[in-house]
Write an enzyme that holds these catalytic residues in place. Structure first.
Site, PDB file in Angstrom:
ATOM      1  N   ARG A   1      39.786 -16.558  40.586  1.00 40.84           N
ATOM      2  CA  ARG A   1      38.371 -16.180  40.490  1.00 40.84           C
ATOM      3  C   ARG A   1      37.963 -16.038  39.019  1.00 40.84           C
ATOM      4  NH1 ARG A   1      38.653 -10.968  44.332  1.00 40.84           N
ATOM      5  NH2 ARG A   1      40.741 -10.937  43.381  1.00 40.84           N
TER       6      ARG A   1
ATOM      7  N   LYS B   1      39.684  -8.908  38.324  1.00 42.19           N
ATOM      8  CA  LYS B   1      40.808  -8.005  38.568  1.00 42.19           C
ATOM      9  C   LYS B   1      41.005  -7.041  37.412  1.00 42.19           C
ATOM     10  CE  LYS B   1      43.006  -7.512  41.514  1.00 42.19           C
ATOM     11  NZ  LYS B   1      42.702  -6.518  42.585  1.00 42.19           N
TER      12      LYS B   1
ATOM     13  N   TYR C   1      37.010  -4.712  38.850  1.00 44.02           N
ATOM     14  CA  TYR C   1      37.793  -3.891  39.769  1.00 44.02           C
ATOM     15  C   TYR C   1      38.912  -3.218  38.977  1.00 44.02           C
ATOM     16  CZ  TYR C   1      35.570  -6.200  43.767  1.00 44.02           C
ATOM     17  OH  TYR C   1      34.663  -6.659  44.682  1.00 44.02           O
TER      18      TYR C   1
ATOM     19  N   HIS D   1      40.864  -0.017  40.560  1.00 44.08           N
ATOM     20  CA  HIS D   1      41.816   0.557  41.520  1.00 44.08           C
ATOM     21  C   HIS D   1      42.853   1.433  40.810  1.00 44.08           C
ATOM     22  CE1 HIS D   1      40.158  -1.823  44.792  1.00 44.08           C
ATOM     23  NE2 HIS D   1      40.272  -2.915  44.059  1.00 44.08           N
TER      24      HIS D   1
ATOM     25  N   GLU E   1      34.690  -0.953  42.506  1.00 44.21           N
ATOM     26  CA  GLU E   1      35.001  -0.390  43.828  1.00 44.21           C
ATOM     27  C   GLU E   1      34.485   1.025  44.050  1.00 44.21           C
ATOM     28  OE1 GLU E   1      38.602   0.721  41.322  1.00 44.21           O
ATOM     29  OE2 GLU E   1      37.309  -1.030  41.543  1.00 44.21           O
TER      30      GLU E   1
ATOM     31  N   SER F   1      35.825  -7.070  50.434  1.00 45.34           N
ATOM     32  CA  SER F   1      36.355  -6.496  51.672  1.00 45.34           C
ATOM     33  C   SER F   1      36.098  -7.437  52.843  1.00 45.34           C
ATOM     34  CB  SER F   1      35.708  -5.136  51.945  1.00 45.34           C
ATOM     35  OG  SER F   1      36.064  -4.193  50.955  1.00 45.34           O
TER      36      SER F   1
ATOM     37  N   ASP G   1      40.057   4.163  64.434  1.00 44.93           N
ATOM     38  CA  ASP G   1      39.263   4.792  63.390  1.00 44.93           C
ATOM     39  C   ASP G   1      39.113   6.271  63.723  1.00 44.93           C
ATOM     40  OD1 ASP G   1      37.271   3.543  61.059  1.00 44.93           O
ATOM     41  OD2 ASP G   1      36.591   5.490  61.818  1.00 44.93           O
TER      42      ASP G   1
ATOM     43  N   SER H   1      41.715   7.728  65.928  1.00 47.54           N
ATOM     44  CA  SER H   1      42.917   7.733  65.102  1.00 47.54           C
ATOM     45  C   SER H   1      43.651   9.078  65.150  1.00 47.54           C
ATOM     46  CB  SER H   1      42.548   7.417  63.647  1.00 47.54           C
ATOM     47  OG  SER H   1      43.709   7.398  62.842  1.00 47.54           O
TER      48      SER H   1
ATOM     49  N   VAL I   1      42.156   0.723  55.693  1.00 45.61           N
ATOM     50  CA  VAL I   1      41.572   2.042  55.446  1.00 45.61           C
ATOM     51  C   VAL I   1      41.197   2.174  53.976  1.00 45.61           C
ATOM     52  CG1 VAL I   1      42.828   3.116  57.334  1.00 45.61           C
ATOM     53  CG2 VAL I   1      43.837   3.096  55.056  1.00 45.61           C
ATOM     54  N   LEU I   2      40.175   2.981  53.713  1.00 44.65           N
ATOM     55  CA  LEU I   2      39.696   3.152  52.341  1.00 44.65           C
ATOM     56  C   LEU I   2      39.140   4.545  52.151  1.00 44.65           C
ATOM     57  CD1 LEU I   2      38.840   1.944  49.537  1.00 44.65           C
ATOM     58  CD2 LEU I   2      36.628   1.461  50.609  1.00 44.65           C
TER      59      LEU I   2
ATOM     60  N   ILE J   1      46.380  -2.251  49.938  1.00 38.59           N
ATOM     61  CA  ILE J   1      47.447  -2.193  48.933  1.00 38.59           C
ATOM     62  C   ILE J   1      46.915  -1.954  47.521  1.00 38.59           C
ATOM     63  CG2 ILE J   1      47.530  -4.699  48.584  1.00 38.59           C
ATOM     64  CD1 ILE J   1      50.536  -2.238  48.661  1.00 38.59           C
ATOM     65  N   ASP J   2      45.690  -2.386  47.217  1.00 38.11           N
ATOM     66  CA  ASP J   2      45.109  -2.110  45.899  1.00 38.11           C
ATOM     67  C   ASP J   2      45.003  -0.618  45.618  1.00 38.11           C
ATOM     68  OD1 ASP J   2      44.590  -4.571  44.569  1.00 38.11           O
ATOM     69  OD2 ASP J   2      42.972  -4.978  45.962  1.00 38.11           O
TER      70      ASP J   2
ATOM     71  N   VAL K   1      49.651  -8.548  49.401  1.00 40.84           N
ATOM     72  CA  VAL K   1      49.123  -9.172  48.187  1.00 40.84           C
ATOM     73  C   VAL K   1      47.942  -8.359  47.655  1.00 40.84           C
ATOM     74  CG1 VAL K   1      48.024 -11.241  47.249  1.00 40.84           C
ATOM     75  CG2 VAL K   1      49.910 -11.459  48.874  1.00 40.84           C
TER      76      VAL K   1
ATOM     77  N   MET L   1      44.135 -10.536  47.508  1.00 39.32           N
ATOM     78  CA  MET L   1      43.984 -11.481  48.615  1.00 39.32           C
ATOM     79  C   MET L   1      42.825 -12.455  48.425  1.00 39.32           C
ATOM     80  SD  MET L   1      44.849  -9.132  51.969  1.00 39.32           S
ATOM     81  CE  MET L   1      44.364 -10.423  53.112  1.00 39.32           C
TER      82      MET L   1
END
Length: 370
Positions: A15, A75, A94, A96, A118, A134, A198, A220, A239-240, A269-270, A298, A301
Site C-alpha cells: 500500500r 503502516k 496507523y 497500534h 486507528e 477493518s 459478542d 460472549s 475484537v477491538l 493481532i495489530d 499477519v 492483512m
C-alpha cells in the site's frame, strides 16, 4: 505545507499513503507533496502518475523525511523510519502502539507529533480511519481461513460451504463490529455454518435482524467461547478496544481442545491478538501451528490487496490530511475532539490514555488553546 509520502518498507506491504488523486487534491489546495520514487508501484501507480498529479519525486526515504513537515504513511514506522523523524514533524499513519513498546519508545524519543489513524473517532463513536481496513481484513479473514483449511495447507480438509449431502464448515467469529460483520457477510455468502459472538446484546440483535437465519448469535462468555471453539473449523478473532491491547478471549487451554487442522485467524493481532497463542506473522510466512491448530496472524492483512486498500484508505484519510495541512496539527485537533483522540505521542510524551495504560507509561494529555 510540505507533505511527504515515503515508500512502505514493512515485509510485503504494497500500500501507499496517498493515491495520485489524493495528491492532486492537496496540490490544488496550495500544498506541496513529495513522494518517494516507486512508492506507488504496488498499487499500479508509477512515478509518472504522481508527477502528473503535481507531486515531486524524491530518491530516498531520508529525502522525503527531511523535506516534509507532515509524513503520511500506512503502516507503523519501522525502526529505520523512526530514526528519520524529528521534533516538530507530524506523522499520520496507523500506529497500534498498545502492542508495540519498542515503537512507542522510538516515537517518544523522536520528539515528533504522532497521530494514529486507528484512534481517530467520529461523532457517533465509530473509528472512521480504521473502518476501511477493518472491512478489508474482515473479508480477507474468510478467504485466508478457507485456504488454510485446505489439506495441502495443513488444514482439516473441509470446504466452508460444504456440498449437498455434506455439512458446511463451522465458522465462529469473535466480535460483531466492522471486521466481524464483514467476515460474517463473506462466510454466510459461502454457505458456512456461522456463529457470531459478542458481548453487546444490542449488537447481537442488530446482527440477527441483518442476517436473519443465515447466522447464529451468541452472547460472549468464557463458557460459550470454550464450547464453540472446540467444535469450530475456523475461528476469526475480530475484537477491538480502541487504542488498547486486545483481550485474550481464547486461551492456550482452549486451543489444546480444538480439533487438529482447525484454523485461527487473528484480525486483532495489530493490537496484540485475541488468542493467547497468537504471535505476529508476515505475508512471507503467514501461518504457524500450535497444538495442531493453524494460526494466521499477519499484522498487515490488507497489504495483500493494496490497490483496493489504498483507494479505500485515501478516501477516508484525505479530509483529515487536508485539515492538518490547511490548519496545522494543533488547530485541526482543537477544532475536532474526535480527531484529537488520534494524538498518541507528542513532544516526548504519551497523550492517549489507553495507550499509556497498555504500555504502563505516564499519560500526559494534550491541551489546546480555546
Amino acid at each position: 505545507m510540505r507533505i511527504g509520502v515515503p515508500k512502505e518498507v514493512k515485509v510485503h506491504e504494497y500500500r501507499v499513503g496517498l493515491t495520485p488523486t489524493g495528491v492532486r487534491e492537496l496540490v490544488a489546495a496550495g500544498h506541496e507533496v513529495v513522494v518517494e520514487t516507486h512508492a506507488g508501484d504496488g498499487i499500479g501507480m508509477g512515478d509518472a502518475e504522481y508527477i502528473a498529479a503535481g507531486a515531486r519525486i524524491l530518491a530516498t526515504p531520508k529525502d522525503v523525511f527531511d523535506a516534509a513537515d507532515l509524513i503520511i504513511k500506512v503502516k507503523e514506522p519501522q525502526a529505520a523510519e523512526c530514526k528519520l523523524l524529528r521534533k516538530g514533524q507530524v506523522l499520520f499513519t496507523y500506529l497500534h502502539l498498545a502492542a508495540d513498546a519498542a515503537q512507542a519508545e522510538a516515537l517518544i524519543g523522536s520528539g515528533a507529533t504522532c497521530i494514529a489513524y486507528e484512534t481517530v473517532t467520529a461523532t457517533d463513536g465509530s473509528l472512521p480511519l480504521l473502518t476501511p481496513m477493518s472491512e478489508v481484513a474482515g473479508r480477507m479473514s474468510v478467504q485466508v481461513g478457507a485456504t488454510s483449511l485446505q489439506k495441502a495447507n495443513g488444514g482439516f480438509g473441509v470446504l466452508l460451504g460444504g456440498v449437498p449431502g455434506v455439512a458446511p464448515a463451522k465458522v465462529v467469529i469473535l466480535g460483531g463490529g466492522v471486521s466481524g460483520t464483514h467476515a460474517a457477510e463473506m462466510a454466510t455468502g459461502l454457505k458456512a455454518d456461522v456463529t457470531v459472538v459478542d458481548r453487546s446484546p444490542k449488537r447481537l440483535r442488530e446482527l440477527a435482524a441483518q442476517f436473519g437465519g443465515s447466522l447464529k448469535t451468541v452472547y460472549s462468555t468464557t463458557d460459550a467461547i470454550e464450547r464453540l471453539t472446540q467444535d469450530a473449523d475456523l475461528v476469526i478473532g475480530a475484537v477491538l478496544v480502541a487504542g488498547a491491547a486486545a483481550p485474550k478471549l481464547v486461551t492456550h487451554a482452549m486451543v489444546k481442545k480444538m480439533k487438529a487442522g482447525a484454523v485461527l485467524v487473528d484480525i486483532s493481532i495489530d493490537q496484540g491478538g485475541c488468542f493467547e497463542t497468537s504471535r505476529p506473522t508476515t505475508h512471507a510466512s503467514p501461518t504457524y501451528v500450535v497444538d495442531g491448530v493453524i494460526h494466521y496472524c499477519v499484522t498487515n492483512m490488507p497489504g495483500a490487496v493494496p490497490r483496493t486498500s489504498t483507494f479505500a484508505l485515501t478516501n477516508a484519510t484525505l479530509p483529515y490530511i487536508r485539515a492538518l495541512a490547511d490548519l496545522g496539527w494543533e488547530k485541526a485537533l482543537a477544532r475536532d475532539p474526535g480527531f484529537a483522540k488520534g494524538l498518541n505521542v507528542h513532544a516526548g510524551r504519551v497523550t492517549h490514555e489507553a495507550v499509556a495504560r497498555a504500555l504502563k507509561l505516564e499519560f500526559k494529555p494534550q491541551s489546546y488553546a480555546a
